[in-house]
Design an enzyme around this catalytic site. Sequence first.
Site, PDB file in Angstrom:
ATOM      1  CB  ALA A 273      -0.884  -0.005   1.245  1.00 48.99           C
ATOM      2  CG  MET A 274       2.265   5.144  -2.225  1.00 49.79           C
ATOM      3  SD  MET A 274       3.779   5.365  -1.228  1.00 49.79           S
ATOM      4  CE  MET A 274       3.762   7.143  -1.010  1.00 49.79           C
ATOM      5  CD  GLU A 275       3.399   6.761   2.776  1.00 50.58           C
ATOM      6  OE1 GLU A 275       3.280   5.566   2.452  1.00 50.58           O
ATOM      7  OE2 GLU A 275       4.490   7.267   3.093  1.00 50.58           O
ATOM      8  CG  ASN A 276      -0.296   7.727  -3.239  1.00 47.06           C
ATOM      9  OD1 ASN A 276       0.899   7.797  -3.458  1.00 47.06           O
ATOM     10  ND2 ASN A 276      -1.021   6.636  -3.512  1.00 47.06           N
ATOM     11  CG  HIS A 308       1.578   1.578   8.151  1.00 44.63           C
ATOM     12  ND1 HIS A 308       2.729   1.196   8.795  1.00 44.63           N
ATOM     13  CD2 HIS A 308       1.992   2.269   7.064  1.00 44.63           C
ATOM     14  CE1 HIS A 308       3.777   1.659   8.151  1.00 44.63           C
ATOM     15  NE2 HIS A 308       3.372   2.308   7.081  1.00 44.63           N
ATOM     16  CD  GLU A 309       0.149   2.580   3.795  1.00 44.82           C
ATOM     17  OE1 GLU A 309       0.570   3.717   3.489  1.00 44.82           O
ATOM     18  OE2 GLU A 309       0.898   1.588   3.907  1.00 44.82           O
TER      19      GLU A 309
HETATM   20 ZN   LIG Z   1       4.390   3.329   5.607  1.00 36.30          ZN
END
Ligand SMILES: [Zn+2]
Length: 861
Positions: A273-276, A308-309
């Site tokens: 996953a990526m927190e954009n 987390h994200e």
């Molecule tokens: Zn992270």
Amino acid sequence: MSAEKPFDFENTPGKLPKQVVPTEYAIRIVPDIDKLTFTGTETVKLKARAPVHQLVLNALELEIASATLDGKALSKSALKIDKENELLTIALPSELAAGDHTLALSFSGKINQQGQGLFYMRYQEQGTSAKKIALGTQFEATDARRFFPCWDEPSFRARFQLTALVPENWLAISNMPIGSETKIDNGKEVRFAATPSMASYLNVFVAGELELIETKAAGTQIRVIATKGKAEWGRYALESTAQIVEYFNDYFGAPYPLPKLDQIAIPGGFGGAMENWGGITYYESTLLFDPEKSSAETRQRIYEVIAHETAHQWFGDLVTMAWWDNLWLNEGFASWMGTKCTAHFNPQWEVWLQKNIPRDPTRRTGISKELAMEGDARSTTHAIQQPIATEAEANSAFDDITYRKGQAFLLMLESFLGEDAFRDGIRRYIAAHKNSNSTTADLWNALSDASGKPVGEIAAAWTEQPGFPVIKVKRNGESVSLTQERFTIHFPKAPPLQWKIPLTYFLVGENKPQTRLMSGKIDNLQNIAVNRALKLNAEGAGNYRVEYDEPSWKLLLGALPNLDVPDRVNLLSDAWAFVQANRAPLSAYFDLIEKLPAGVELAERDQIINAFNYINRLLLGNPAREKFQNYARSILRPSFDQLGWDPKKDESPRAALLRASLIAALGDLNDQEIIAGCRERFQKYLLDPASLAPDLRPSVLWVVGHYADEATWNRLHALGVKTTSSEEKQNYYDALAAARDPKLVAKSLQISLTDELPTSRAIFLVGKVARDSDHPDIAWNFAKANMKALLAKTDALGANRYAPSLFAFFSENSRADELKSYAKANLPATSAQEVAKAVDEIEFRAEFKSRLTPQLAAARK
Ligand SMILES: [Zn+2]
């Protein structure tokens, strides 16, 4: 140690000159789906802080067609691309005065197969047999420059306004809500609102035939977005997000900063996953939960990843680390904060306790402090704060040490400072640095102000030097002496180091642990009754190991039934680490196991399962293996018999997880009854899928796959090809990768070259075969022969690690030499660190195997 300084733009590391900074970008992108290319234009408002003769920014794999500055065209010869340094230099015809200017560029680029920059994903639509395509982006750490030329370093914050052309039936998403949508020939032009000032790597663009569900929490619009037919499986994620956002609004003392938060499930691109900011992307099996098919483990993983994200939306996005040497600040903090939030709402999962199990991250949720401690004890470790000079180094900073040791240190620090003082410090930090950047020093200063304790001084040794300590406990009447030294595995000449250790300890039977800062090499505890068991590192929350002298150890063994599970797990973890470190024989670990109360405590049994799994893999082809398997079954089988095959009504979610763990472990250990039981359940499942509980499917399928004949393999394969659920697909392909028959191993490996799996998943199939098939040699030969095609499916991060990772399952010294010469001839210099890690792992395994084999042969059982 040289103490780090608070954030200061001028002195932040990086390649880009700091005289010119962008303030606002307006970017327009036109993708060509058929050709897998795009064209773009951008207008960038700049502030020159001093007169300059050139502009230097980042661009990679982009063709620049034209440029104007303040409306005047620049000649093409003024534009220079430095491929190696990923820079675009624009020589100016005359000196540019300090002040405001506008740069306009037009450019074109590629839509990639791997999750780097703008990428495409081909997938099969849910409920139809139609093949579709969707677009996504992945920019962290340094790939925004593949999408548009930009000042692509985290301290160059600016506002971004994106416009994109997409087909009319597509949904397009970016960080901010859509400002306007205009119909045009062959599609529509979607114009998004401008973001607040932020780092370039946090931009996002996703588009395709998508659908969504939505809700509101504390005034924020929350949506879960997925490909058509799948959004409803986002219900659990939607409800969880609403809960999590409200928790963080309170914890950070600042409301979620954007008008909307999208959780976007994409069918490929990458595995995690990526927190954009405002538009978080997830590989779909980390976000979507199908109540009929998904397991309890999936539910838990989804919650943890969302937490987390979402924590990053404040810590990472609203406040961003100044440079990649402080990546740990982002990742360690989000890991700690996400776990704290998960534990708060889901105490039944015992998430902190599970962090103390060295789970294989490719098989189960990769969330283990123990894994970080294993890596941190080796010669190849590094400080969590490490100098980062190049883009490649920024990419390789995303490792277990960064995430898990960072999290472990924060947990230890929170328990030392107290929950309230720690939270107040975080609130001060967010308030002081929001919409800006920060360094680790800024966080320590805020925590010191809130707690009145010298946090920077305590933290320095933990963040700025590698490794961690072991405390040796020696009793002398009522006095107990404590001595610290560096704990290492397979690292005989390690430089000695010292730490300030926030210590906890208690006498077994007493309620509240004592805390104490051990600041020197030696310390003493007084008035400890000689007949009472003393336990250090309460609940294993501290990032250190404890080695007891014999009298202390005997008292602890006698007191095991009176210790809580987290403390027993901590003793198991330390005992196993001492076997690895050659500080104790294997029999010491087995003794501890045999003295534990019989039972079905998930974390305790999981610790044992993981150690047994390690030994079992290590003994591949070794005559001692059968005897070991016998012993291991005799320890684990009673726990399984107590739980039984079938889920009971009202049992805890932990019982379901342990049942699944035990089935896979016992099957792997050649338990004939378990293997037969799995085959029988698989046959029933083929006729009636509902007959097998979703929680058990991964394990049962894995065991069936491990011992599969060709007909069974083909059946599993057909099921895997057919399903459109990413989670279910992964279960089937994991089972295929586990097949042991060499003919089937070859068939499993071939799948990695097809497009049956998303590219990001396909290449990991080879690593799974190397680990689970008992034939790491066949897997490596295959990878060697097909390396180019395999690496085309991964990003820079993966490319550094890929070949070395396949060697980690060997335990012969000759393989270490083979990897070294392969790397010399074939791998870029940027993979040196990963090669060194794999070489160390192989050499350690060879040494460990030669040590364990005679011990096992001599054992009574
Ligand atoms: Zn992270």
